[in-house]
Design an enzyme around this catalytic site. Structure first.
Site, PDB file in Angstrom:
ATOM      1  N   ARG A 239       0.853  -1.179   0.000  1.00  0.00           N
ATOM      2  CA  ARG A 239       0.000   0.000   0.000  1.00  0.00           C
ATOM      3  C   ARG A 239       0.897   1.239   0.000  1.00  0.00           C
ATOM      4  NH1 ARG A 239      -3.065  -3.192  -1.334  1.00  0.00           N
ATOM      5  NH2 ARG A 239      -5.102  -3.754  -0.494  1.00  0.00           N
ATOM      6  N   GLU A 268      -4.070   7.538  -5.328  1.00  0.00           N
ATOM      7  CA  GLU A 268      -4.258   6.780  -6.566  1.00  0.00           C
ATOM      8  C   GLU A 268      -5.567   7.185  -7.232  1.00  0.00           C
ATOM      9  OE1 GLU A 268      -3.904   2.610  -5.667  1.00  0.00           O
ATOM     10  OE2 GLU A 268      -1.803   2.783  -5.085  1.00  0.00           O
ATOM     11  N   HIS A 287      -0.912   0.134  -9.905  1.00  0.00           N
ATOM     12  CA  HIS A 287      -1.545  -0.789  -8.957  1.00  0.00           C
ATOM     13  C   HIS A 287      -2.137  -2.001  -9.678  1.00  0.00           C
ATOM     14  CE1 HIS A 287      -3.549  -0.941  -4.731  1.00  0.00           C
ATOM     15  NE2 HIS A 287      -3.223  -2.156  -5.163  1.00  0.00           N
TER      16      HIS A 287
END
Length: 329
Positions: A239, A268, A287
């Protein structure tokens, strides 16, 4: 009898959702890449029996307390830091996730990111595309070896173990740090448990796979990067908030560490003008740790199966707040 209402926060393939449609009224957000707006999510949740959510969907106490019919939230991820699990548990709302099914796929991507960063693959591909390749020289875009180096893994869970297996194929020494010792990794993969500081000081590659908690937020701060070798490469596939991004930028600019491979960020999507994206010694990905067609399909199927099982008063296959099992099933 009226069917329970289920809201899915992204557009999923109809054939995967059909089994759920047989037992519930299903509505999906009609955009694949654009998150459902918070006000829309709150309105849908207020009348939903079940939600199928993404990591970008914030399921906080305010939303939960205004969702009187909600029984289950199935999160399309192994992590669940977007959900207030404690608030859900107080309200007898089951939280499900998708562990294990994505371990190998995420480990593939993580090791690929490590390799791409060490061997400057993205930089080299762009070098050709931009017409810069004019000839050969001994150190042209020379990167760093991976084989026979030391990898330090922070978080030796299922993904960490899968990553360690891949490292054995490169004859790497494997160090790890975890909340508790992992005897399987030590016995089968010859992984060596050590303190966080010791791992930082000894590793050529430091890979973060820890979940985001109050304890791990900004785990990688200025002090952590200063402990690492100047030749070290940092990889984060967990993360974004486990890293102090300002400290990472400083470490990369000053040469405290050599490079970074990042699949996750504090914000993000990351802003296109973010300082990290301007650095040539950073490989940045959007991601995509578990983003293979096969694995994402299995993750969707697991979320849907968990919802169906709960709606039919059966135990879900994967549950975060296990203490609710006896109350719901």
């Amino acid at each position: 009898m009226m069917k329970p209402y289920v809201f899915i926060t992204r557009k999923l393939p109809d054939d995967l959702v059909k089994p759920l449609m047989d037992v519930a009224e299903v509505e999906m957000w009609n955009k694949e890449a654009e998150p459902v707006p918070a006000d829309v999510l709150r309105e849908k949740a207020s009348r939903a029996t079940a939600l199928l959510t993404m990591l970008s969907d914030k399921i906080d106490e305010s939303l939960l307390e205004n969702s009187p019919h909600l029984k289950v939230v199935a999160n399309l991820a192994v992590g669940f830091d977007n959900i207030d699990v404690s608030a859900a548990t107080k309200r007898n709302i089951v939280i499900c996730n998708t562990p294990d099914v994505l371990s190998d796929t995420t480990a593939d991507l993580t090791f690929g990111l490590l390799m791409a960063t060490a061997r400057r693959l993205v930089e080299s591909a762009n070098y050709i595309k931009e017409g810069q390749w004019q000839g050969w020289s001994p150190y042209l875009l020379a990167g760093h070896d991976i084989h026979h180096k030391t990898i330090g893994i922070i978080g030796m869970g299922k993904i960490g173990q899968s990553l360690a297996k891949r490292a054995t194929g490169f004859d790497m020494e494997i160090l790890y740090h975890n909340r508790s010792r992992n005897e399987v990794a030590e016995k089968e993969l010859h992984a060596i448990y050590c303190s966080f500081d010791d791992l930082l000081e000894r590793s050529d590659f430091v890979v973060c796979l820890t979940p985001l908690t109050n304890e791990t937020k900004h785990l990688f701060n200025r002090k952590a990067f200063q402990r690492m070798k100047s030749s070290a490469i940092f990889v984060n596939a967990s993360r974004g908030a486990v890293v102090d991004e300002d400290a990472l930028i400083e470490a990369l600019k000053t040469g405290e560490i050599t490079a970074a491979g990042l699949d996750v960020f504090v914000k993000e999507p990351i802003d296109v003008d973010h300082p990290l994206l301007s650095l040539s010694n950073v490989v940045a990905l959007p991601h995509i740790g578990s983003a293979s067609i096969e694995t994402r399909t299995v993750m969707m199927e697991l979320c849907i199966e968990n919802i169906i099982r709960l709606l039919q008063d059966q135990s879900p296959k994967t549950i975060v707040n296990k203490e609710l099992l006896s109350q719901n099933c």
